[in-house]
Scaffold this motif. Structure first.
Motif, PDB file in Angstrom:
ATOM      1  N   GLN A   1       0.832  -1.198   0.000  1.00 43.99           N
ATOM      2  CA  GLN A   1       0.000   0.000   0.000  1.00 43.99           C
ATOM      3  C   GLN A   1       0.872   1.256   0.000  1.00 43.99           C
ATOM      4  OE1 GLN A   1      -2.826   0.177   3.223  1.00 43.99           O
ATOM      5  NE2 GLN A   1      -3.751   2.088   2.512  1.00 43.99           N
ATOM      6  N   PHE A   2       1.952   1.209   0.770  1.00 44.18           N
ATOM      7  CA  PHE A   2       2.849   2.350   0.847  1.00 44.18           C
ATOM      8  C   PHE A   2       3.460   2.642  -0.535  1.00 44.18           C
ATOM      9  CE2 PHE A   2       6.376   5.003   2.009  1.00 44.18           C
ATOM     10  CZ  PHE A   2       5.997   5.631   3.182  1.00 44.18           C
ATOM     11  N   MET A   3       3.921   1.582  -1.185  1.00 41.63           N
ATOM     12  CA  MET A   3       4.516   1.724  -2.510  1.00 41.63           C
ATOM     13  C   MET A   3       3.489   2.226  -3.532  1.00 41.63           C
ATOM     14  SD  MET A   3       7.713   1.302  -3.062  1.00 41.63           S
ATOM     15  CE  MET A   3       7.643   0.999  -4.826  1.00 41.63           C
ATOM     16  N   ALA A   4       2.236   1.871  -3.344  1.00 41.97           N
ATOM     17  CA  ALA A   4       1.193   2.358  -4.250  1.00 41.97           C
ATOM     18  C   ALA A   4       1.088   3.883  -4.167  1.00 41.97           C
ATOM     19  CB  ALA A   4      -0.145   1.708  -3.908  1.00 41.97           C
TER      20      ALA A   4
ATOM     21  N   ASN B   1       0.571  12.518  -9.176  1.00 40.26           N
ATOM     22  CA  ASN B   1      -0.758  12.433  -8.582  1.00 40.26           C
ATOM     23  C   ASN B   1      -0.601  12.557  -7.067  1.00 40.26           C
ATOM     24  OD1 ASN B   1      -3.386  11.922  -7.809  1.00 40.26           O
ATOM     25  ND2 ASN B   1      -3.409   9.776  -8.492  1.00 40.26           N
ATOM     26  N   TRP B   2      -0.259  13.757  -6.626  1.00 42.61           N
ATOM     27  CA  TRP B   2       0.064  13.962  -5.215  1.00 42.61           C
ATOM     28  C   TRP B   2      -1.156  13.864  -4.316  1.00 42.61           C
ATOM     29  CZ3 TRP B   2       4.931  13.809  -3.594  1.00 42.61           C
ATOM     30  CH2 TRP B   2       5.943  14.008  -4.540  1.00 42.61           C
TER      31      TRP B   2
ATOM     32  N   ILE C   1      -1.553  11.259  -1.210  1.00 43.31           N
ATOM     33  CA  ILE C   1      -1.963  11.635   0.151  1.00 43.31           C
ATOM     34  C   ILE C   1      -3.087  10.726   0.637  1.00 43.31           C
ATOM     35  CG2 ILE C   1      -3.138  13.432   1.482  1.00 43.31           C
ATOM     36  CD1 ILE C   1      -1.551  15.509  -0.068  1.00 43.31           C
ATOM     37  N   GLU C   2      -4.012  10.422  -0.240  1.00 43.98           N
ATOM     38  CA  GLU C   2      -5.129   9.542   0.155  1.00 43.98           C
ATOM     39  C   GLU C   2      -4.625   8.177   0.603  1.00 43.98           C
ATOM     40  OE1 GLU C   2      -7.645   9.418  -3.236  1.00 43.98           O
ATOM     41  OE2 GLU C   2      -8.242  11.539  -3.113  1.00 43.98           O
TER      42      GLU C   2
ATOM     43  N   ASN D   1       5.734  11.669   4.325  1.00 49.80           N
ATOM     44  CA  ASN D   1       5.407  11.769   2.911  1.00 49.80           C
ATOM     45  C   ASN D   1       4.205  12.674   2.646  1.00 49.80           C
ATOM     46  OD1 ASN D   1       7.507  10.004   2.513  1.00 49.80           O
ATOM     47  ND2 ASN D   1       6.328   8.486   1.376  1.00 49.80           N
ATOM     48  N   ILE D   2       3.243  12.640   3.543  1.00 52.20           N
ATOM     49  CA  ILE D   2       2.086  13.539   3.414  1.00 52.20           C
ATOM     50  C   ILE D   2       2.543  14.987   3.536  1.00 52.20           C
ATOM     51  CG2 ILE D   2      -0.082  14.270   4.500  1.00 52.20           C
ATOM     52  CD1 ILE D   2      -0.500  11.324   5.318  1.00 52.20           C
TER      53      ILE D   2
END
Length: 333
Positions: A249-252, A261-262, A266-267, A287-288
């Motif tokens: 999920q993190f890598m996604a 697609n920032w 964030i989502e 990262n957010i």
């Protein structure tokens, strides 16, 4: 800073197997000089020309400085062309090049006296201009003689005798002095002396014919750039991955960031910002924070950077918070 996104150049770097990536942002800085609000049109004239009776003195100077005699006369007009092209970057400013105005100056690097204000007013009135930009001096030379002498000296020291060798590259120098006159206030809006240097390859000691015009043109552009915002590059590190059950999920989220697609990134990371594994949560918060700065929300970026360190002891978050706090102190976002 809310519309900062429009002025950002984003580069997301992939560092092989490293757990880190980074994004490079271009932040604008204020121009060095400003035009008055009522100046919307500028007439530009070349005052660096030499009178016919002064040509002999100018030719002697040309021989001494390895300048092509008479070349400055033509090349100085290239500086005006450089101004004309560069000024297109200024909003609502028109440059006018008068067809009939011919002005003489020193023809050297010696600065002439200010133009008579009545003459300035007459030119601006005739051309319908709010200000008058004058190329007061223009002079060029190369380092050909110095480079040749240096090569010969090195040859004598190494072999005991000079060799018939000429340098393979020369450096062209153009020195300009500009004044911007305001006929309404009878004040100098701006005056600036600038040296431009460009290197060129040569063969057989022959200077390329395009060397001087190109250097002169860039000298004109360089003057106008004082009135344009410039940029400084900053690097923001972020995490590419984490370990454990959340790694996919993190890598996604990171893949979304790779294609700019920032908001989507964030989502994804928001769902991991309170993950049971502290390392994963801290990295997601960091990262957010970076994603928010990219999107122009620097205040929210600081909130998330602080959270990554305060809640989850992420050292990258601590360092990033300090960077953003310094930015806030300087820029007041």
């Amino acid at each position: 800073m809310k519309n900062l996104l429009l002025m950002l150049m984003l580069v997301l770097a992939i560092a092989g197997c490293s757990r880190y990536g980074y994004v490079s942002l271009n932040y604008p800085t204020a121009p060095v000089a400003y035009l008055p609000e009522d100046v919307n049109s500028i007439a530009a004239v070349n005052r660096s020309l030499t009178r016919e009776e002064d040509r002999d003195e100018k030719i002697v100077e040309a021989i001494i400085t390895t300048e092509v005699a008479g070349s400055d006369r033509l090349a100085s007009d290239e500086s005006i062309k450089g101004v004309y092209d560069a000024i297109l970057g200024l909003e609502n400013v028109l440059l006018i090049i008068p067809a009939t105005v011919k002005m003489y100056g020193t023809g050297t690097r010696e600065l002439p006296e200010l133009l008579d204000w009545n003459l300035v007013a007459d030119i601006c009135k005739t051309e319908g201009a709010d200000a008058l930009l004058v190329l007061e001096t223009f002079d060029s030379n190369t380092d050909l003689l110095v480079s040749t002498a240096t090569s010969q000296a090195a040859a004598i020291l190494s072999t005991g005798s000079p060799v018939p060798a000429l340098p393979g590259q020369i450096k062209m120098n153009v020195a300009c002095y500009w004044r911007l006159y305001n006929p309404k206030t009878k004040l100098i809006i701006d005056q600036y002396q600038h040296n431009s240097y460009t290197s060129f390859d040569i063969q057989g000691g022959i200077i390329p014919p395009h060397a001087l015009p190109e250097t002169a043109y860039e000298a004109g552009r360089a003057y106008v750039e004082r009135f344009l915002p410039s940029y400084y590059v900053v690097r923001r590190d972020l995490y590419k991955r984490t370990s454990g059950s959340a790694k996919h999920q993190f890598m996604a989220g990171y893949r979304r960031a790779e294609v700019a697609n920032w908001q989507g990134a964030i989502e994804v990371w928001s769902e991991l910002s309170d993950h049971g594994k502290r390392k994963t949560a801290g990295r997601a918060c960091l990262n957010i924070a970076v994603a928010n700065e990219v999107l122009g929300d620097t205040e929210n970026a600081l909130v998330w950077a602080k959270r990554s360190y305060e809640f989850y002891d992420d050292k990258l978050g601590r360092d990033y918070s300090k960077i953003l706090l310094r930015r806030r102190n300087i820029e007041g976002f």
